[in-house]
Design a protein around this motif. Structure first.
Motif, PDB file in Angstrom:
ATOM      1  N   PHE A   6      -6.510   3.460  -7.655  1.00  0.00           N
ATOM      2  CA  PHE A   6      -5.495   2.423  -8.124  1.00  0.00           C
ATOM      3  C   PHE A   6      -4.508   2.978  -8.894  1.00  0.00           C
ATOM      4  O   PHE A   6      -3.236   2.733  -8.993  1.00  0.00           O
ATOM      5  N   ASP A   7      -4.714   4.258  -9.365  1.00  0.00           N
ATOM      6  CA  ASP A   7      -3.980   4.635 -10.471  1.00  0.00           C
ATOM      7  C   ASP A   7      -3.219   6.027  -9.556  1.00  0.00           C
ATOM      8  O   ASP A   7      -3.911   6.907  -9.412  1.00  0.00           O
ATOM      9  N   MET A   8      -1.943   5.806  -9.393  1.00  0.00           N
ATOM     10  CA  MET A   8      -1.119   6.904  -8.891  1.00  0.00           C
ATOM     11  C   MET A   8      -1.361   8.226  -9.578  1.00  0.00           C
ATOM     12  O   MET A   8      -1.065   9.485  -8.885  1.00  0.00           O
ATOM     13  N   VAL A   9      -1.029   8.204 -11.090  1.00  0.00           N
ATOM     14  CA  VAL A   9      -1.154   9.336 -11.826  1.00  0.00           C
ATOM     15  C   VAL A   9      -2.590  10.135 -11.525  1.00  0.00           C
ATOM     16  O   VAL A   9      -2.387  11.186 -11.468  1.00  0.00           O
ATOM     17  N   GLY A  45       1.618  10.680  -4.461  1.00  0.00           N
ATOM     18  CA  GLY A  45       1.692   9.163  -4.772  1.00  0.00           C
ATOM     19  C   GLY A  45       3.108   8.682  -5.172  1.00  0.00           C
ATOM     20  O   GLY A  45       3.704   7.673  -5.064  1.00  0.00           O
ATOM     21  N   LEU A  46       3.290   9.368  -6.477  1.00  0.00           N
ATOM     22  CA  LEU A  46       4.526   9.106  -7.248  1.00  0.00           C
ATOM     23  C   LEU A  46       5.777   9.110  -6.475  1.00  0.00           C
ATOM     24  O   LEU A  46       6.683   8.530  -6.408  1.00  0.00           O
ATOM     25  N   LYS A  47       6.030  10.524  -6.056  1.00  0.00           N
ATOM     26  CA  LYS A  47       7.263  10.844  -5.552  1.00  0.00           C
ATOM     27  C   LYS A  47       7.554  10.128  -4.201  1.00  0.00           C
ATOM     28  O   LYS A  47       8.739   9.953  -3.720  1.00  0.00           O
ATOM     29  N   ASN A  48       6.301   9.568  -3.601  1.00  0.00           N
ATOM     30  CA  ASN A  48       6.729   8.696  -2.279  1.00  0.00           C
ATOM     31  C   ASN A  48       7.610   7.599  -2.468  1.00  0.00           C
ATOM     32  O   ASN A  48       8.294   7.286  -1.334  1.00  0.00           O
ATOM     33  N   PRO A  66       1.782  -0.660  -6.276  1.00  0.00           N
ATOM     34  CA  PRO A  66       1.074  -0.901  -5.214  1.00  0.00           C
ATOM     35  C   PRO A  66      -0.554  -1.438  -5.530  1.00  0.00           C
ATOM     36  O   PRO A  66      -0.928  -1.229  -6.491  1.00  0.00           O
ATOM     37  N   LYS A  67      -1.210  -1.988  -4.521  1.00  0.00           N
ATOM     38  CA  LYS A  67      -2.265  -2.431  -4.626  1.00  0.00           C
ATOM     39  C   LYS A  67      -3.264  -1.044  -4.661  1.00  0.00           C
ATOM     40  O   LYS A  67      -4.389  -1.124  -5.363  1.00  0.00           O
ATOM     41  N   LEU A  68      -2.938   0.048  -3.969  1.00  0.00           N
ATOM     42  CA  LEU A  68      -3.545   1.031  -3.654  1.00  0.00           C
ATOM     43  C   LEU A  68      -2.726   2.110  -3.048  1.00  0.00           C
ATOM     44  O   LEU A  68      -2.150   2.090  -2.513  1.00  0.00           O
ATOM     45  N   THR A  69      -3.268   3.255  -3.560  1.00  0.00           N
ATOM     46  CA  THR A  69      -2.732   4.431  -2.790  1.00  0.00           C
ATOM     47  C   THR A  69      -3.617   5.085  -2.331  1.00  0.00           C
ATOM     48  O   THR A  69      -4.643   5.644  -2.640  1.00  0.00           O
ATOM     49  N   ILE A  70      -3.267   5.594  -0.939  1.00  0.00           N
ATOM     50  CA  ILE A  70      -4.032   6.272  -0.294  1.00  0.00           C
ATOM     51  C   ILE A  70      -3.370   7.631   0.203  1.00  0.00           C
ATOM     52  O   ILE A  70      -2.513   7.582   1.117  1.00  0.00           O
ATOM     53  N   LEU A  71      -3.830   8.713  -0.171  1.00  0.00           N
ATOM     54  CA  LEU A  71      -3.030  10.032  -0.193  1.00  0.00           C
ATOM     55  C   LEU A  71      -3.709  10.709   1.313  1.00  0.00           C
ATOM     56  O   LEU A  71      -4.834  11.190   1.085  1.00  0.00           O
ATOM     57  N   PHE A  88       0.825  -1.267  -0.072  1.00  0.00           N
ATOM     58  CA  PHE A  88       0.102  -0.044  -0.046  1.00  0.00           C
ATOM     59  C   PHE A  88       0.840   1.206  -0.151  1.00  0.00           C
ATOM     60  O   PHE A  88       2.002   1.309   0.797  1.00  0.00           O
ATOM     61  N   ASN A  89       0.398   2.161  -0.786  1.00  0.00           N
ATOM     62  CA  ASN A  89       1.204   3.512  -1.097  1.00  0.00           C
ATOM     63  C   ASN A  89       0.388   4.382   0.114  1.00  0.00           C
ATOM     64  O   ASN A  89      -0.654   4.722  -0.513  1.00  0.00           O
TER      65      ASN A  89
END
Lengths: 300, 527
Positions: free
Chosen positions: A251-254, A186-189, A219-224, A170-171
């Motif tokens: 799901f999509d970091m972008v 999300g991307l930079k993380n 990642p399965k999922l990004t939680i910002l 997980f992100n």
């Protein structure tokens, strides 16, 4: 059932007709790409995960789970330089409820790992959960070299072994301004998942490195975390902190990043995803879509 | 086990415990520098050299008075180095033939010569005690040799267990790893001296204590005043047992006479005497010690000359001309001259430093600066939430400061090396110094014909903590080294007022990448 981003995009392409419809007319089959919830942080995370199909969709029994928050700085949570501990706690708890064998909360921080551990308060926040390990890693033996086949500049990287070996990743970044990358979501993380952070600046160029690594990591999922965001003088702060009480997921970091850009001005500038080179390049390289047209963003 | 050994081991254990607790954060309200404070040679030597009174000198005075009453009890019962020498001797040399028989007096006067050299140099204003003082030496050895070795051994064990831990999924073990302290080569000398002291046992048991230790010399002189002295009854059969078991060879060939300046009150002669004629009594009136002090006029003069020469050597050190005060000393270090006179090179600050930035200096500040602490910012920065180096310094060479004062004790100033900086030299996007800086001392300026904004240092906001240098992604030497420019060193008074008077401001709140001299904006979110 596991659905990767790619599979999901296929699914969405298949339901192209549905997507063409206005949001209120969409059939239930179309998955939301980005969701945002406002309110109590723990409740937001729960609602978010439920909306994306529940934790069981991502985590099976006896799975090894890794959460990659942003724990880059040796400062307390109120400085908004690190991911909100409540969000990490809720994610870890849900993963354990879904039957995870253990949850590892990992980062290679910008500040010295030892001092981060003493100051960031994350261990204290998670100490009531069994089988949860918070580790700030920089030592060689916890990393392994991998190839990045789709990277333009970055062809290899040393990535945390735990991330390579886990069943569910997980992100969990926080939204901050960033003096070099303009914004960090999300991307930079993922800079905190590799051993040699400096090489991203030194060798590859920061924006390209971010985009290159994003083609690799799944990642399965990004939680910002946008419960509170650092809008100036990021990523270390101290800077201006805006309280938004919002948690964003996708799901999509972008897509997540593209939408998060619109949350605020960053270091005084109004930006779009197009203005941020690493988001733009990640989209070009096929990591995800910057198109904000069909996002489903309920304000709860 | 003999009661003396139990007490010795207890003190050794306490010494080890206090060393282990000399760490950040200081967890227990214990005087971790207790043994150093008990050492009159260090405390009074530093006081004499720096022409001051080192705080907490009372403990050392108590030890001095106790020695005048009880003899060299410190050497025989308390000294952690003495205990270690005995233990090593039992383990390594007990069955070996020694170079000289136990009672033979070999170079006993040297310890007085050493003492004289130290005192004379101190009178000239130079602290030399650190070179040979047993407590400073042993504390240093623990910091630079024993502690890092122990960590290395433990980590090696953990490394070996790691694949297994990974296999069985025992994460606690998988991630178990101690922070390995790293030290520059100067520490090797400290280690070599320690090993030499142990190997001297080959000559005679506790040879160091008999012939070389200047603290033993000081205690020996006082022990001659002690009313507690050995007496041998008339029934003595002169079988030589006491002479042979004496820890320091203080008993002469006839088993009758002994030298109180040599005796460390181990009382092995009493224990071994099958006729029970050996006793230690509180004798009144105090018997006059017939034997002269083991240092003739000639040796005493050598000591005087040696001390004066040592002072001269220091004073004439070429390092004086390259300005040893250009080194980065820990925040709160007194003005360089006084700092070096007070500093006893025990390595407590280095041991306690959580980031490993403090290192023993080699010869950068000349002979006089040997092993004094300096920052190695490239290795690690000075943590801004820590003030432990001053808290553990036994002589106040580094002042014990509250956190805010310590923050304003400016170490130096960051200077961007534009020939190495990724932004200046290669026009790459980099901000790592800025993101690490706790005080927003880095700001960016867009210049024409450059793609990326260039970092600059706002000198008024930089206290030289070294975060930027430690994280700079340039390989090898960093592109933003800390120079000692504008360092603030005060013998007394407030660093905050001095720094503010000079126009510095090291606050975490507020201003965002302001150019020089701009007022920091108020910020409500500050911790």
């Amino acid at each position: 059932m596991n659905i990767s981003r790619r599979e999901m995009l296929k699914l969405m392409a298949a339901s192209g007709a549905a997507l063409a419809m206005p949001p209120w007319a969409r059939p239930a089959l179309a998955e939301p790409r980005v969701l945002a919830f406002k309110g109590n942080a723990a409740a937001c995370v729960r609602k978010l995960i439920e909306s994306f199909g529940g934790m069981k969709r991502f985590v099976s029994r006896h799975d090894k789970v890794v959460i990659k928050p942003n724990l880059g700085f040796a400062v307390p949570p109120e400085r908004a330089s690190n991911t909100n501990p409540v969000i990490i706690h809720t994610l870890a708890q849900m993963a354990l409820e879904a039957g995870a064998k253990n949850v590892q909360v990992l980062d290679n921080p910008a500040h010295p790992p030892l001092m981060c551990g003493l100051r960031n308060g994350i261990k204290d926040a998670l100490k009531d959960l069994d089988d949860v390990h918070v580790e700030l890693l920089r030592d060689e033996e916890y990393f392994a070299e991998v190839e990045i086949p789709n990277g333009k500049k970055m062809k290899t990287a040393k990535v945390m072994k735990a991330i390579l070996e886990c069943d569910a990743l997980f992100n969990a970044p926080i939204a901050k301004s960033h003096g070099g990358a303009m914004v960090t979501f999300g991307l930079k993380n993922w800079m905190g998942a590799v051993q040699d952070r400096g090489a991203w600046h030194r060798t590859y160029g920061l924006h390209q490195a971010i985009a290159d690594f994003a083609t690799y990591i799944k990642p399965k999922l990004t939680i910002l975390d946008a419960t509170r965001i650092l809008t100036t003088n990021g990523p270390g702060g101290p800077g201006e902190i805006k309280v938004l009480d919002t948690v964003i997921g996708g799901f999509d970091m972008v897509a997540v990043d593209s939408w998060a850009v619109t949350l605020s001005t960053w270091d005084g500038k109004t930006l779009t995803a197009q203005d941020v080179p690493h988001i733009r390049r990640a989209a070009q390289m096929g990591v995800g879509s910057m198109d904000l047209a069909d996002l489903v963003i309920p304000a709860v | 086990m003999k009661p003396r050994r139990v007490i010795q081991l207890s003190f050794l254990l306490l010494f080890a415990l206090l060393i282990a607790l000399t760490t950040f954060p200081l967890t227990l309200p214990l005087p971790v520098d207790l043994f150093l404070r008990m050492d009159p040679l260090l405390i009074l030597g530093a006081s004499l050299a720096a022409r001051t009174v080192v705080q907490g000198f009372v403990v050392a005075i108590v030890v001095l008075v106790a020695t005048a009453l009880l003899g060299r009890f410190f050497c025989g019962w308390v000294c952690p180095l003495g205990t270690t020498i005995e233990l090593a001797d039992d383990a390594l040399y007990r069955r070996r033939k020694r170079r000289w028989p136990n009672h033979q007096r070999v170079a006993r006067g040297l310890k007085f010569v050493n003492l004289t050299i130290i005192l004379v140099a101190a009178a000239f204003g130079y602290g030399l005690a650190f070179l040979l003082d047993p407590i400073a030496l042993f504390t240093r050895t623990a910091t630079y040799l024993l502690h890092p070795s122990a960590v290395f051994a433990l980590n090696s064990g953990l490394d070996a267990a790691r694949p297994l831990a990974d296999q069985i999924g025992w994460l606690g073990l998988y991630y178990a790893r101690l922070n390995q302290p790293l030290f520059s080569a100067g520490s090797l000398i400290a280690a070599a001296i320690f090993v030499t002291i142990i190997m001297l046992n080959r000559l005679q048991r506790r040879f160091w204590c008999r012939s070389l230790c200047p603290l033993g010399g000081l205690f020996g002189l006082l022990a001659r005043l002690s009313p507690a002295q050995r007496r041998v009854g008339a029934a003595c059969d002169h079988d030589g047992k006491c002479r042979r078991v004496c820890e320091t060879g203080a008993i002469d060939e006839a088993d009758l006479e002994y030298d109180p300046a040599e005796c460390i009150m181990c009382w092995r002669c009493v224990d071994q005497c099958h006729l029970c004629v050996n006793t230690f009594d509180w004798q009144s009136p105090r018997p006059r010690v017939a034997r002269p002090v083991d240092v003739g006029r000639r040796r005493f003069l050598i000591g005087l000359g040696g001390g004066a020469f040592g002072a001269l050597l220091f004073n004439g050190s070429p390092a004086r001309f390259v300005r040893p005060d250009l080194l980065l000393r820990p925040p709160g270090a007194r003005p360089e001259d006084e700092f070096r006179k007070r500093c006893i090179r025990c390595g407590q600050c280095v041991k306690a430093c959580p980031t490993n930035t403090l290192q023993p200096d080699w010869f950068e500040a000349g002979l006089e600066g040997l092993w004094a602490p300096v920052h190695h910012m490239r290795l690690a920065a000075c943590d801004q939430g820590c003030n432990v180096c001053g808290q553990v310094c036994p002589t106040g060479a580094i002042r014990a400061l509250p956190l805010i004062e310590k923050r304003y004790a400016k170490i130096g100033t960051a200077v961007i090396d534009t020939s190495r900086c990724l932004v200046y030299a290669e026009d790459k996007s980099c901000l790592v110094c800025d993101e690490a800086c706790p005080y927003n001392a880095i700001y960016f300026v867009q210049v024409p014909n450059a793609k990326n904004r260039r970092p600059m240092v706002d000198c008024t906001r930089c206290n030289g903590c070294g975060m930027c240098d430690s994280v700079c992604p340039v390989e090898g030497r960093g592109a933003i080294p800390i120079k000692p420019d504008e360092q603030i060193r005060l013998a007394e008074g407030s660093y905050f007022f001095e720094a503010t008077r000079r126009g510095f401001r090291f606050e975490q709140g507020g201003a965002v990448n302001q150019p020089n001299g701009a007022e920091p904006a108020a910020s409500g979110e500050e911790q």
